[in-house]
Design a protein around this motif. Sequence first.
Motif, PDB file in Angstrom:
ATOM      1  N   ASN A 132       0.626  -1.255   0.178  1.00 27.43           N
ATOM      2  CA  ASN A 132       0.244   0.091  -0.365  1.00 27.43           C
ATOM      3  C   ASN A 132       0.940   1.642   0.064  1.00 27.43           C
ATOM      4  OD1 ASN A 132      -3.080  -0.330   0.310  1.00 27.43           O
ATOM      5  ND2 ASN A 132      -1.694  -1.947   1.580  1.00 27.43           N
ATOM      6  N   LEU A 133       2.084   1.255   0.508  1.00 26.44           N
ATOM      7  CA  LEU A 133       2.670   2.272   0.300  1.00 26.44           C
ATOM      8  C   LEU A 133       2.471   3.478  -0.885  1.00 26.44           C
ATOM      9  CD1 LEU A 133       5.059   4.039   2.255  1.00 26.44           C
ATOM     10  CD2 LEU A 133       6.656   2.158   0.851  1.00 26.44           C
ATOM     11  N   ASP A 134       3.163   2.636  -2.076  1.00 30.62           N
ATOM     12  CA  ASP A 134       2.990   2.984  -3.532  1.00 30.62           C
ATOM     13  C   ASP A 134       1.913   4.479  -3.797  1.00 30.62           C
ATOM     14  OD1 ASP A 134       1.400   1.220  -3.944  1.00 30.62           O
ATOM     15  OD2 ASP A 134       2.666   1.316  -6.196  1.00 30.62           O
ATOM     16  N   ARG A 135       0.455   4.085  -2.396  1.00 29.68           N
ATOM     17  CA  ARG A 135      -1.169   4.558  -2.775  1.00 29.68           C
ATOM     18  C   ARG A 135      -1.268   5.696  -1.519  1.00 29.68           C
ATOM     19  NH1 ARG A 135      -0.785   0.064  -3.779  1.00 29.68           N
ATOM     20  NH2 ARG A 135      -2.120  -1.621  -3.309  1.00 29.68           N
ATOM     21  N   LEU A 136      -1.250   4.158  -0.337  1.00 29.29           N
ATOM     22  CA  LEU A 136      -2.272   4.514   0.758  1.00 29.29           C
ATOM     23  C   LEU A 136      -3.266   5.354   0.683  1.00 29.29           C
ATOM     24  CD1 LEU A 136       0.836   7.300   2.394  1.00 29.29           C
ATOM     25  CD2 LEU A 136       0.498   5.345   2.831  1.00 29.29           C
ATOM     26  N   GLY A 137      -4.438   3.781   0.332  1.00 28.73           N
ATOM     27  CA  GLY A 137      -5.410   4.714  -0.402  1.00 28.73           C
ATOM     28  C   GLY A 137      -5.986   4.284   0.344  1.00 28.73           C
ATOM     29  N   HIS A 138      -6.149   3.148   1.226  1.00 30.88           N
ATOM     30  CA  HIS A 138      -7.316   3.374   2.438  1.00 30.88           C
ATOM     31  C   HIS A 138      -6.938   4.812   3.133  1.00 30.88           C
ATOM     32  CE1 HIS A 138      -6.083  -0.313   1.107  1.00 30.88           C
ATOM     33  NE2 HIS A 138      -6.828  -0.797   1.862  1.00 30.88           N
ATOM     34  N   ARG A 232      16.191  13.994   2.672  1.00 27.51           N
ATOM     35  CA  ARG A 232      16.213  14.535   1.285  1.00 27.51           C
ATOM     36  C   ARG A 232      15.783  13.775  -0.143  1.00 27.51           C
ATOM     37  NH1 ARG A 232      20.993  18.002   3.551  1.00 27.51           N
ATOM     38  NH2 ARG A 232      20.041  20.193   3.802  1.00 27.51           N
ATOM     39  N   LEU A 233      14.672  13.943  -0.067  1.00 23.10           N
ATOM     40  CA  LEU A 233      13.550  13.051  -0.880  1.00 23.10           C
ATOM     41  C   LEU A 233      13.749  13.358  -2.368  1.00 23.10           C
ATOM     42  CD1 LEU A 233      11.664  11.797   1.785  1.00 23.10           C
ATOM     43  CD2 LEU A 233      14.608  10.719   1.764  1.00 23.10           C
ATOM     44  N   GLY A 234      14.187  12.567  -3.654  1.00 22.88           N
ATOM     45  CA  GLY A 234      13.620  13.025  -4.469  1.00 22.88           C
ATOM     46  C   GLY A 234      13.060  11.658  -5.571  1.00 22.88           C
ATOM     47  N   SER A 235      13.325  12.188  -6.386  1.00 30.04           N
ATOM     48  CA  SER A 235      12.365  11.270  -8.147  1.00 30.04           C
ATOM     49  C   SER A 235      13.394   9.462  -7.795  1.00 30.04           C
ATOM     50  CB  SER A 235      12.612  11.717  -8.994  1.00 30.04           C
ATOM     51  OG  SER A 235      13.391  12.182  -9.880  1.00 30.04           O
ATOM     52  N   GLY A 236      14.613   9.707  -7.703  1.00 28.08           N
ATOM     53  CA  GLY A 236      15.170   8.372  -7.755  1.00 28.08           C
ATOM     54  C   GLY A 236      14.913   7.504  -6.634  1.00 28.08           C
ATOM     55  N   LEU A 237      13.890   7.488  -5.794  1.00 28.00           N
ATOM     56  CA  LEU A 237      13.902   6.814  -4.604  1.00 28.00           C
ATOM     57  C   LEU A 237      11.964   6.571  -4.445  1.00 28.00           C
ATOM     58  CD1 LEU A 237      15.758   8.996  -1.386  1.00 28.00           C
ATOM     59  CD2 LEU A 237      16.274   7.648  -2.671  1.00 28.00           C
ATOM     60  N   SER A 243      11.216  -0.418   4.235  1.00 28.52           N
ATOM     61  CA  SER A 243      11.970   0.307   6.065  1.00 28.52           C
ATOM     62  C   SER A 243      13.019   1.801   5.199  1.00 28.52           C
ATOM     63  CB  SER A 243      12.608  -0.439   7.033  1.00 28.52           C
ATOM     64  OG  SER A 243      13.659  -1.045   6.777  1.00 28.52           O
ATOM     65  N   GLY A 244      12.843   1.560   3.503  1.00 26.63           N
ATOM     66  CA  GLY A 244      13.303   2.849   3.490  1.00 26.63           C
ATOM     67  C   GLY A 244      13.590   3.941   2.866  1.00 26.63           C
ATOM     68  N   ASN A 245      14.285   4.830   3.197  1.00 25.88           N
ATOM     69  CA  ASN A 245      13.913   5.914   2.263  1.00 25.88           C
ATOM     70  C   ASN A 245      12.952   5.691   0.428  1.00 25.88           C
ATOM     71  OD1 ASN A 245      15.179   7.776   3.897  1.00 25.88           O
ATOM     72  ND2 ASN A 245      17.033   8.039   2.595  1.00 25.88           N
ATOM     73  N   TYR A 246      11.917   6.620   1.195  1.00 25.30           N
ATOM     74  CA  TYR A 246      11.272   7.117  -0.299  1.00 25.30           C
ATOM     75  C   TYR A 246       9.982   7.563  -0.594  1.00 25.30           C
ATOM     76  CZ  TYR A 246       6.850   5.566  -2.729  1.00 25.30           C
ATOM     77  OH  TYR A 246       5.489   5.255  -3.636  1.00 25.30           O
ATOM     78  N   LEU A 247       9.971   8.293  -1.914  1.00 22.64           N
ATOM     79  CA  LEU A 247       9.193   9.442  -2.366  1.00 22.64           C
ATOM     80  C   LEU A 247       8.461   9.184  -3.250  1.00 22.64           C
ATOM     81  CD1 LEU A 247       8.541  12.270  -2.325  1.00 22.64           C
ATOM     82  CD2 LEU A 247      10.036  13.085  -4.107  1.00 22.64           C
ATOM     83  N   THR A 256     -10.153  12.648  -2.828  1.00 20.98           N
ATOM     84  CA  THR A 256      -9.932  13.491  -3.490  1.00 20.98           C
ATOM     85  C   THR A 256      -8.522  13.862  -3.922  1.00 20.98           C
ATOM     86  OG1 THR A 256     -12.029  13.937  -2.658  1.00 20.98           O
ATOM     87  CG2 THR A 256     -10.820  16.303  -4.058  1.00 20.98           C
ATOM     88  N   GLY A 257      -7.745  14.310  -4.868  1.00 20.06           N
ATOM     89  CA  GLY A 257      -6.527  14.872  -5.289  1.00 20.06           C
ATOM     90  C   GLY A 257      -5.672  13.727  -5.344  1.00 20.06           C
ATOM     91  N   PRO A 258      -4.862  14.805  -5.731  1.00 29.98           N
ATOM     92  CA  PRO A 258      -3.531  13.613  -6.114  1.00 29.98           C
ATOM     93  C   PRO A 258      -2.858  13.864  -4.697  1.00 29.98           C
ATOM     94  CG  PRO A 258      -3.185  15.284  -6.773  1.00 29.98           C
ATOM     95  CD  PRO A 258      -4.493  15.546  -6.763  1.00 29.98           C
ATOM     96  N   ALA A 259      -1.373  12.632  -4.126  1.00 29.95           N
ATOM     97  CA  ALA A 259      -0.918  12.569  -2.806  1.00 29.95           C
ATOM     98  C   ALA A 259       0.923  12.527  -3.108  1.00 29.95           C
ATOM     99  CB  ALA A 259      -1.360  11.679  -2.156  1.00 29.95           C
ATOM    100  N   ILE A 260       1.568  13.318  -2.517  1.00 35.32           N
ATOM    101  CA  ILE A 260       2.639  13.344  -2.765  1.00 35.32           C
ATOM    102  C   ILE A 260       2.605  12.508  -0.948  1.00 35.32           C
ATOM    103  CG2 ILE A 260       4.873  14.026  -2.076  1.00 35.32           C
ATOM    104  CD1 ILE A 260       2.679  16.582  -3.317  1.00 35.32           C
ATOM    105  N   ILE A 261       4.049  11.380  -1.451  1.00 36.50           N
ATOM    106  CA  ILE A 261       4.211  10.311  -0.605  1.00 36.50           C
ATOM    107  C   ILE A 261       5.455  10.234  -0.070  1.00 36.50           C
ATOM    108  CG2 ILE A 261       3.411   7.508   0.634  1.00 36.50           C
ATOM    109  CD1 ILE A 261       1.420   7.987  -1.929  1.00 36.50           C
ATOM    110  N   PHE A 262       5.501  10.121   1.383  1.00 35.89           N
ATOM    111  CA  PHE A 262       7.155   9.693   1.388  1.00 35.89           C
ATOM    112  C   PHE A 262       7.595   9.829   2.682  1.00 35.89           C
ATOM    113  CE2 PHE A 262       5.435  13.988   2.072  1.00 35.89           C
ATOM    114  CZ  PHE A 262       5.869  14.562   3.618  1.00 35.89           C
TER     115      PHE A 262
END
Length: 475
Positions: A132-138, A232-237, A243-247, A256-262
């Motif tokens: 679920n990490l890549d969307r956090l839909g719930h 510092r989290l960028g598109s390469g993560l 458990s690692g760094n993620y963006l 409603t609407g898009p989400a930035i997940i990190f």
Amino acid sequence: MWRKNMNPKADIERPFLTAPSVTAPYKAGKLKADYIRDGLNAVNFYRWISGLPADVAAADELNVKAAYGAVLLASKGVFEHEQERPDDMDPDFYDIGLASTSTANIYASYGYDNHILFASVEAYMEDSDTDNLDRLGHRRWILNPPLKLTGMGLAKGTNGFSYTALQVFDDSRKENVDYHYIPYPARGAFPIEVMKPTTAWSVSVNPDEYDLPSRSAVKVTLQRLRDGKTWRLGSGLSRVTESGNYLGVETSGYGTGPAIIFRPANVGAYKAGDVYRVRIDGLKRNDGDAATITYKVEFVSAKNPAPAQAAAKFSDTAAHWARQTIDWAAERGIASGYPDGTFKPSGTVTEAEFLKMFAAAAGANPAPTIPWSDAYYAFAAERGFALQGFDDADARSAPIDREAVAELYASGAGQPLTGDEAIRYMLDNGYSKGKTAATVDGYRGADTLTRAEAVQFIKNALDAGYKLASASVTP
């Protein structure tokens, strides 16, 4: 709010008024009202702490729908939103069950060892496993601004697992929720009890204000102020790990609407007293202008708040919710008590009294005048503060309302804003979370302030970095 909403009371071993049947002939169960209320309280707590209206209610017809969905999940033990009809299930029963599971958050747990509905809401908000990490839909469905009505169902399968359905595809809220973005963990005080070292952070942006975020452009900087540690989290993560760094940037529109997940790696435990500063760059508004989001999260313990270190300064504040803030204000000369040793925290505060507190917080100490308020109105006039008492002497001794407070803060910072615009200024800058929600309506501009609320208002704004345009204001 934690004590009220996050301590379930219902009997976890006997949750049903009518038990469901998960084998033929299938039958939808009916949960006890207090069991549903515990789950609903958790939903509303997470919405409240996130600055959203916390008045989501359970509708009878949606409870029935969710009950069918829970039986469908339990019938074959298949944990999927959409699944085939069991051969021995009536098609009409199946249709209602499928209509539930395809429009619901669903959850599975082994046995009745805890409050299943309550635990399911906690799991939906955590939502940070590799599936679920890549969307956090719930999480995003629960924090969906238009959500007003829900339903909850529960059934135990023959495999020993309990299954729940939480109906979330609802947009029946009539009023418009005024927001710019929804951060989780939320701005301001946030309980460590619901934050694990691997819990993902998320920011859902209002699509009416922000252009669709670009994964390649968005960058997140997260700093822990205690030790200056910075992520510092960028598109390469964007690779999902446990458990690692993620963006990531998710744009398919859960809620409603898009989400930035990190998520920061190696953060360790989130500790009470830690403050984290968040900065999100690479966003654009709908008009094409570049946009940056910044806010702070202050982690606190809701279960074990820090004990007071000294006796209360006033005889009537020892058990008051604002006791520490009142003591803080008294120590700094921002507010004072009465000759009888009381503070009268529930008493109303006039415009002149609030102005004196506001000016004292800015370090003002004008020469005494008769009446005393003249000195503070002269201070205010020099700095262009917006106050009704300049033109109406009676307004000085009348209770000040929350809209007038917002106008004072805005004008003090050099922003000549009035009405809703002044309120938005307070909310956008984190100087207030609102009274019932971080919205113009939830701010309750027409409400007056008590003396306790007045000093809390001042401290909240100072803690969020409020400064006068012509003088630095520091706590």
